[in-house]
Scaffold this motif. Structure first.
Motif, short mmCIF file in Angstrom:
data_model
loop_
_atom_site.label_atom_id
_atom_site.label_comp_id
_atom_site.label_asym_id
_atom_site.label_seq_id
_atom_site.Cartn_x
_atom_site.Cartn_y
_atom_site.Cartn_z
N ILE A 188 0.72 -1.16 0.19
CA ILE A 188 0.16 0.05 0.09
C ILE A 188 0.62 0.90 -0.38
O ILE A 188 0.32 2.65 -0.74
N LEU A 189 1.53 1.42 0.84
CA LEU A 189 2.59 2.46 1.12
C LEU A 189 3.28 2.67 -0.61
O LEU A 189 3.79 3.87 -0.31
N THR A 190 4.03 1.80 -0.57
CA THR A 190 4.48 1.52 -2.19
C THR A 190 3.67 1.90 -3.17
O THR A 190 4.20 3.14 -3.88
N THR A 191 2.31 1.22 -3.19
CA THR A 191 1.82 2.08 -4.31
C THR A 191 1.47 3.54 -3.73
O THR A 191 1.88 4.26 -5.26
N LEU A 192 1.67 4.69 -2.61
CA LEU A 192 1.23 5.88 -2.72
C LEU A 192 2.71 6.45 -3.40
O LEU A 192 2.13 7.53 -3.67
N ALA A 193 3.71 5.43 -3.12
CA ALA A 193 4.61 6.27 -3.55
C ALA A 193 5.01 6.57 -4.84
O ALA A 193 5.14 7.19 -5.62
N PHE A 194 3.81 5.44 -5.96
CA PHE A 194 3.96 5.41 -7.10
C PHE A 194 3.39 6.60 -7.84
O PHE A 194 3.95 6.64 -8.97
N LEU A 195 2.08 6.59 -7.00
CA LEU A 195 1.21 7.97 -7.38
C LEU A 195 2.38 9.08 -7.38
O LEU A 195 1.87 9.11 -7.79
N ILE A 196 3.07 9.10 -6.25
CA ILE A 196 3.17 10.03 -5.91
C ILE A 196 4.95 11.33 -6.91
O ILE A 196 4.52 11.82 -8.18
N VAL A 197 5.13 9.98 -7.32
CA VAL A 197 6.23 9.84 -8.26
C VAL A 197 5.42 10.62 -9.43
O VAL A 197 6.34 10.70 -10.49
N GLY A 198 4.66 9.45 -9.86
CA GLY A 198 4.64 9.34 -11.66
C GLY A 198 3.88 10.50 -11.46
O GLY A 198 3.37 11.44 -12.71
N TRP A 199 2.68 11.31 -10.63
CA TRP A 199 2.65 12.38 -10.46
C TRP A 199 3.42 13.15 -11.39
O TRP A 199 3.24 14.60 -11.65
N LEU A 200 4.65 13.60 -10.08
CA LEU A 200 6.00 14.05 -10.58
C LEU A 200 6.36 14.31 -12.46
O LEU A 200 7.06 15.00 -12.95
#
Length: 239
Positions: A188-200
């Motif tokens: 879950i936490l890693t997916t959130l990280a992917f979401l943020i990095v994907g947005w960046l």
């Protein structure tokens, strides 16, 4: 509409200078570390061993990627400097030939007659401008203002910061045991990280945020799934 685009570019101008390195370093860090965690989970490795493997990957791969980014940027700068020196030599020793090349460049752009002569005279009156024009229009090369060292550093820092996220829950559980599904919460936490990095990443590339986020999450999930099943299969063979 056009003014909004330029405003957006200006707003992120300073941030974007090294944001690209931060984003791609972060993606690589999260993907590779999460893959190690998923592979270890699939192989039923002890959490302590999984943490060791995760940190070994985090530091070694982070260093390797940052060194690669530094050397690549430095190589490009060295190549630019080499050709720039050649151009300076040519305008010093072969000025007529180089002047004619400037004329040819601007003639192809549609200039002619007296206006063309004025442009050529203006450019050739300033050696630095002359060389810059030759580098850009003849060789298609422009100097990158970014420091190779800072490129490598930004890559390393982002790799460590984002790559640490897949290890956070396991590390916390190791020192302060908690009754949760560590791999689920790590996912879950890693997916959130992917979401943020994907947005960046969408900011860096000026593309659709939804598409960039989807691509980044899909890449991370695919790598984790492959690693999980590889770990699961190999665990059956070697244990």
């Amino acid at each position: 509409m056009e003014s909004d685009i330029h405003l957006e570019n200006t707003r992120f101008g300073k941030l974007q200078e090294y944001l690209r390195e931060f984003v791609y370093g972060g993606i690589d860090g999260a993907v590779t570390t999460f893959a190690v965690v998923a592979g270890g989970y699939g192989a039923n490795l002890d959490p302590g061993i999984l943490i060791i493997l995760g940190f070994a990957n985090l530091l070694a791969d982070g260093f390797s990627m940052s060194v690669g980014a530094y050397l690549s940027a430095k190589s490009e700068r060295d190549n630019f400097d080499k050709h720039e020196k050649i151009e300076y030599w040519e305008i010093e020793n072969l000025p007529e030939i180089e002047r004619e090349e400037i004329a040819d460049i601007y003639r192809e752009k549609g200039f002619k007659g007296e206006l063309l002569d004025k442009i050529v005279d203006h450019i050739c009156s300033d050696k630095d401008l002359w060389v810059a024009e030759m580098m850009k229009d003849e060789l298609g090369m422009m100097r990158d203002s970014k420091s190779p060292f800072k490129i490598g550093l930004a890559t390393f820092i982002s790799f460590l910061l984002v790559g640490f996220i897949p290890l956070m829950v396991y590390l916390w559980d190791f020192f302060f045991p908690i009754q949760i599904n560590t791999f689920l919460w790590t996912s879950i936490l890693t997916t959130l990280a992917f979401l943020i990095v994907g947005w960046l990443k969408s900011i860096v590339n000026q593309t659709s945020a939804a598409r960039s986020i989807t691509e980044t999450v899909a890449l991370g999930v695919l790598a984790a799934v492959v690693a999980f099943y590889v770990g699961d299969i190999l665990e059956q063979f070697f244990t």
